[in-house]
Motif scaffolding. Structure first.
Motif, PDB file in Angstrom:
ATOM      1  N   LEU A   7      14.065   5.639  -3.572  1.00  0.00           N
ATOM      2  CA  LEU A   7      15.001   6.932  -2.960  1.00  0.00           C
ATOM      3  C   LEU A   7      15.517   7.554  -3.828  1.00  0.00           C
ATOM      4  O   LEU A   7      16.496   6.783  -5.018  1.00  0.00           O
ATOM      5  CB  LEU A   7      15.829   6.120  -2.009  1.00  0.00           C
ATOM      6  CG  LEU A   7      15.544   5.678  -0.775  1.00  0.00           C
ATOM      7  CD1 LEU A   7      16.192   4.969   0.147  1.00  0.00           C
ATOM      8  CD2 LEU A   7      14.710   6.696   0.154  1.00  0.00           C
ATOM      9  N   ALA A   8      15.955   8.658  -4.050  1.00  0.00           N
ATOM     10  CA  ALA A   8      16.531   9.549  -5.148  1.00  0.00           C
ATOM     11  C   ALA A   8      18.096   9.192  -5.008  1.00  0.00           C
ATOM     12  O   ALA A   8      18.501   8.830  -6.388  1.00  0.00           O
ATOM     13  CB  ALA A   8      16.325  10.872  -4.738  1.00  0.00           C
ATOM     14  N   ASP A   9      18.708   8.840  -4.012  1.00  0.00           N
ATOM     15  CA  ASP A   9      19.903   8.341  -3.880  1.00  0.00           C
ATOM     16  C   ASP A   9      20.025   6.913  -3.521  1.00  0.00           C
ATOM     17  O   ASP A   9      19.707   6.688  -2.434  1.00  0.00           O
ATOM     18  CB  ASP A   9      20.668   9.265  -2.761  1.00  0.00           C
ATOM     19  CG  ASP A   9      22.352   8.935  -2.624  1.00  0.00           C
ATOM     20  OD1 ASP A   9      22.713   7.983  -3.147  1.00  0.00           O
ATOM     21  OD2 ASP A   9      22.991   9.493  -1.835  1.00  0.00           O
ATOM     22  N   SER A  51       0.942  -1.139  -0.115  1.00  0.00           N
ATOM     23  CA  SER A  51      -0.063  -0.009   0.253  1.00  0.00           C
ATOM     24  C   SER A  51       0.916   1.315   0.104  1.00  0.00           C
ATOM     25  O   SER A  51       0.340   2.343  -0.110  1.00  0.00           O
ATOM     26  CB  SER A  51      -0.900   0.073   1.282  1.00  0.00           C
ATOM     27  OG  SER A  51      -0.285  -0.298   2.447  1.00  0.00           O
ATOM     28  N   GLY A  52       1.912   1.058   0.432  1.00  0.00           N
ATOM     29  CA  GLY A  52       2.992   2.455   0.230  1.00  0.00           C
ATOM     30  C   GLY A  52       3.434   2.671   1.542  1.00  0.00           C
ATOM     31  O   GLY A  52       3.946   4.000   1.582  1.00  0.00           O
ATOM     32  N   LYS A  53       3.396   1.894   2.652  1.00  0.00           N
ATOM     33  CA  LYS A  53       3.814   2.153   4.064  1.00  0.00           C
ATOM     34  C   LYS A  53       5.519   2.711   3.836  1.00  0.00           C
ATOM     35  O   LYS A  53       5.833   3.628   4.645  1.00  0.00           O
ATOM     36  CB  LYS A  53       3.621   1.069   4.870  1.00  0.00           C
ATOM     37  CG  LYS A  53       2.348   0.767   5.049  1.00  0.00           C
ATOM     38  CD  LYS A  53       2.082  -0.616   6.066  1.00  0.00           C
ATOM     39  CE  LYS A  53       2.936  -1.863   5.485  1.00  0.00           C
ATOM     40  NZ  LYS A  53       2.411  -2.504   4.171  1.00  0.00           N
ATOM     41  N   SER A  54       6.361   1.980   3.473  1.00  0.00           N
ATOM     42  CA  SER A  54       7.553   2.296   3.409  1.00  0.00           C
ATOM     43  C   SER A  54       7.861   3.623   2.714  1.00  0.00           C
ATOM     44  O   SER A  54       8.904   4.365   2.884  1.00  0.00           O
ATOM     45  CB  SER A  54       8.428   0.983   2.808  1.00  0.00           C
ATOM     46  OG  SER A  54       8.490  -0.134   3.683  1.00  0.00           O
ATOM     47  N   THR A  55       7.277   3.730   1.671  1.00  0.00           N
ATOM     48  CA  THR A  55       7.646   4.820   0.796  1.00  0.00           C
ATOM     49  C   THR A  55       7.071   6.073   1.485  1.00  0.00           C
ATOM     50  O   THR A  55       7.897   7.174   1.534  1.00  0.00           O
ATOM     51  CB  THR A  55       6.591   5.005  -0.771  1.00  0.00           C
ATOM     52  OG1 THR A  55       7.039   4.036  -1.364  1.00  0.00           O
ATOM     53  CG2 THR A  55       6.760   6.052  -1.239  1.00  0.00           C
ATOM     54  N   LEU A  56       5.962   6.171   2.342  1.00  0.00           N
ATOM     55  CA  LEU A  56       5.470   7.290   3.184  1.00  0.00           C
ATOM     56  C   LEU A  56       6.347   7.382   4.304  1.00  0.00           C
ATOM     57  O   LEU A  56       6.715   8.467   4.817  1.00  0.00           O
ATOM     58  CB  LEU A  56       4.355   6.604   3.602  1.00  0.00           C
ATOM     59  CG  LEU A  56       3.498   7.830   4.708  1.00  0.00           C
ATOM     60  CD1 LEU A  56       3.273   9.239   3.979  1.00  0.00           C
ATOM     61  CD2 LEU A  56       2.167   7.313   5.379  1.00  0.00           C
ATOM     62  N   LYS A  66      13.578  11.810   3.581  1.00  0.00           N
ATOM     63  CA  LYS A  66      14.329  11.081   2.455  1.00  0.00           C
ATOM     64  C   LYS A  66      13.979  11.898   0.911  1.00  0.00           C
ATOM     65  O   LYS A  66      12.706  12.060   0.998  1.00  0.00           O
ATOM     66  CB  LYS A  66      14.422   9.805   2.343  1.00  0.00           C
ATOM     67  CG  LYS A  66      14.588   8.984   3.735  1.00  0.00           C
ATOM     68  CD  LYS A  66      16.103   9.067   3.863  1.00  0.00           C
ATOM     69  CE  LYS A  66      16.504   8.477   5.178  1.00  0.00           C
ATOM     70  NZ  LYS A  66      18.172   8.459   5.445  1.00  0.00           N
ATOM     71  N   ASN A  67      14.957  12.132   0.119  1.00  0.00           N
ATOM     72  CA  ASN A  67      14.704  12.448  -1.141  1.00  0.00           C
ATOM     73  C   ASN A  67      13.971  11.454  -1.982  1.00  0.00           C
ATOM     74  O   ASN A  67      14.720  10.265  -1.909  1.00  0.00           O
ATOM     75  CB  ASN A  67      15.734  12.949  -1.489  1.00  0.00           C
ATOM     76  CG  ASN A  67      16.204  14.570  -0.996  1.00  0.00           C
ATOM     77  OD1 ASN A  67      15.201  15.305  -0.701  1.00  0.00           O
ATOM     78  ND2 ASN A  67      17.326  14.835  -0.943  1.00  0.00           N
ATOM     79  N   LEU A  68      13.047  11.427  -2.540  1.00  0.00           N
ATOM     80  CA  LEU A  68      12.414  10.346  -3.333  1.00  0.00           C
ATOM     81  C   LEU A  68      12.164  10.905  -4.892  1.00  0.00           C
ATOM     82  O   LEU A  68      12.390  12.163  -5.225  1.00  0.00           O
ATOM     83  CB  LEU A  68      11.018  10.083  -2.983  1.00  0.00           C
ATOM     84  CG  LEU A  68      10.580   9.669  -1.482  1.00  0.00           C
ATOM     85  CD1 LEU A  68       9.225   9.569  -1.104  1.00  0.00           C
ATOM     86  CD2 LEU A  68      11.315   8.284  -1.272  1.00  0.00           C
ATOM     87  N   ALA A  69      12.716   9.880  -5.718  1.00  0.00           N
ATOM     88  CA  ALA A  69      12.259  10.001  -7.306  1.00  0.00           C
ATOM     89  C   ALA A  69      11.339   9.183  -7.631  1.00  0.00           C
ATOM     90  O   ALA A  69      11.049   7.979  -7.262  1.00  0.00           O
ATOM     91  CB  ALA A  69      13.593   9.703  -7.755  1.00  0.00           C
ATOM     92  N   THR A  70      10.852   9.404  -8.886  1.00  0.00           N
ATOM     93  CA  THR A  70       9.792   8.697  -9.564  1.00  0.00           C
ATOM     94  C   THR A  70      10.487   8.103 -10.833  1.00  0.00           C
ATOM     95  O   THR A  70      11.607   8.798 -11.281  1.00  0.00           O
ATOM     96  CB  THR A  70       8.556   9.435  -9.841  1.00  0.00           C
ATOM     97  OG1 THR A  70       8.975  10.472 -10.859  1.00  0.00           O
ATOM     98  CG2 THR A  70       7.858  10.005  -8.955  1.00  0.00           C
ATOM     99  N   TYR A  71       9.933   6.813 -11.209  1.00  0.00           N
ATOM    100  CA  TYR A  71      10.524   6.160 -12.570  1.00  0.00           C
ATOM    101  C   TYR A  71       9.302   5.511 -13.021  1.00  0.00           C
ATOM    102  O   TYR A  71       8.309   5.277 -12.377  1.00  0.00           O
ATOM    103  CB  TYR A  71      11.818   5.466 -12.250  1.00  0.00           C
ATOM    104  CG  TYR A  71      11.734   4.272 -11.312  1.00  0.00           C
ATOM    105  CD1 TYR A  71      11.491   3.236 -11.841  1.00  0.00           C
ATOM    106  CD2 TYR A  71      11.626   4.340 -10.058  1.00  0.00           C
ATOM    107  CE1 TYR A  71      11.314   1.886 -11.129  1.00  0.00           C
ATOM    108  CE2 TYR A  71      11.402   3.216  -9.180  1.00  0.00           C
ATOM    109  CZ  TYR A  71      11.169   2.083  -9.568  1.00  0.00           C
ATOM    110  OH  TYR A  71      11.143   1.069  -9.072  1.00  0.00           O
TER     111      TYR A  71
END
Length: 181
Positions: A93-95, A62-67, A74-79
């Motif tokens: 994670l962006a890095d 559901s996205g718990k770790s992302t949240l 943390k800086n996040l990036a999409t792909y």
């Protein structure tokens, strides 16, 4: 009483012959369950104490770790990933060298024991919890209940964030929940 038993047996036989009936395994792997609970308790007991704990809970995927990564700064990036004829937007994670909550990319769960993540600025300890209806079996679901209770027992103040995917929110199963708002 005999008629009631016979009616119950008939209903059960009808359910078994139905196309949508899928029996649930009633066997619990006790050694696996004991290991999960022990590993989770060791991790919970070893974690830093904070003014408040925040449990991040929800279904697997559901996205718990992302949240949690977003909440701890943390800086996040999409792909995007091609799935069949469509593209699916993913977050990471962006890095890639940065340490953060492991974000799953498949239907298989990544988190098996609760992991704590510090927000040192606000003295909050976020708990990235394993998902409900986990892909690793009923033992994981049982252990999750023990983990949540242990975190409550170890914390003076606990808040809960329930994470749900958009599909879960708009499904027929959530209509009663949505009427509460």
């Amino acid at each position: 009483n005999l008629n009631m038993k016979s009616t119950t047996q008939q209903k059960f036989q009808m359910m078994q012959s139905s196309d949508d009936y899928q029996p649930q395994s009633s066997k619990i792997n006790i050694p696996k369950l004991k290991w999960l609970i022990k590993a989770g308790y060791l991790n919970i007991n070893a974690s830093k104490q904070a003014d408040q704990a925040v449990l991040v809970i929800g279904d697997t995927g559901s996205g718990k770790s992302t949240l949690v990564n977003g909440l701890i700064g943390k800086n996040l990036a999409t792909y995007s990933v091609k799935v069949g004829m469509k593209k699916k937007l993913m977050i990471k994670l962006a890095d890639p060298e940065e340490i953060g909550a492991t974000i799953g990319e498949t239907a298989v769960s990544e988190t098996t024991i609760p992991k704590s993540w510090d927000d040192n600025t606000n003295n909050i300890l976020y708990w990235d919890c394993p998902g409900f209806e986990d892909t690793k079996g009923v033992e994981q679901d049982i252990a999750n209940g023990f983990f949540i209770k242990k975190i409550f027992d170890n914390s003076s103040q606990v808040k809960i964030i329930l994470v749900a995917s958009a599909n879960q929110i708009v499904s027929d199963r959530c209509k009663d929940f949505l009427r509460l708002t």
